[in-house]
Design a protein around this motif. Structure first.
Motif: not given
Ligand code: FES
Ligand code: FES
Length: 193
Positions: A58-61, A114-123, A150-154
């Motif tokens: 459900d989107g959580a890692a 990392a994908a789970g992190l960026l989906s809930r915290n884009p930066a 960090e680059r993926a977030a950008r």
């Protein structure tokens, strides 16, 4: 029988509901991109901390060795195979661009975390990345890993772009021939009738 949606497909496992999701993914669904870094079916995988088995629930890692099929009932599971069809997810692109992969065993779990992190915290701040990515990597890619995320977030925020990584330099038929269980079955010859 536990039912859930895996990579967009509704599935039903005719398996022990107490089986950890990790084993069902790898052994029954043939989704072997999710790695087992030390989970043991007999102890429910409960002693392993490596993170190689992380998937999105459900989107959580979450560590798939820590979730039983019963607990996954009705949930939406995404494995590394379902994150993108062409490895175009910003985390995948950044991991390749930053050369944050050595043997690659830990990579799927890290990418999913990392994908789970960026989906809930884009930066995320560096400290937030370090807190979210608790995966083991015996090759020691951590310094490059932090820069890659960090680059993926950008990239996710369209502050920069990364050229698509080249396709793997192996023909899928050749890959299948190296794995007997996936041997390519020849097409039946045209009988001409
Ligand atoms: S296999 Fe190591 S945490 Fe799940
Ligand atoms: S790249 Fe080898 S274990 Fe992480």
């Amino acid at each position: 029988m536990p039912r859930m949606t895996i990579n967009g497909r509704p599935v039903e496992f005719d398996l022990d509901p107490d089986m950890p999701l990790l084993f069902a993914l790898r052994e029954a669904a043939n989704l072997t991109g999710t790695k087992n870094g030390g989970a043991n079916f007999d102890d429910g995988g409960s002693t392993c901390e490596c993170g190689a088995c992380i998937v999105l629930v459900d989107g959580a890692a979450l560590r798939s060795c820590r979730i039983t099929l019963a607990e996954a009932e009705g949930r939406f599971i995404t494995t590394i195979e379902g994150l993108s069809r062409d490895r175009s997810h910003p985390v995948q692109q950044a991991m390749v661009a930053e050369q944050a992969i050595q043997c690659g065993f830990c990579t799927p779990g890290i990418v999913m975390a990392a994908a789970g992190l960026l989906s809930r915290n884009p930066a995320p701040e560096r400290s937030e990345i370090e807190e979210a990515i608790q995966n083991d990597c015996r090759c020691g890619v951590y310094p490059r890993l932090m820069g890659a995320i960090e680059r993926a977030a950008r990239v996710s925020q369209r502050q920069e772009s990364i050229s698509a990584a080249p396709a793997p330099a192996i023909d899928t038929k050749d890959a299948a021939e190296a794995v007997p269980a996936l041997r390519v079955v020849p097409e039946p010859e045209d009988s001409g009738t």
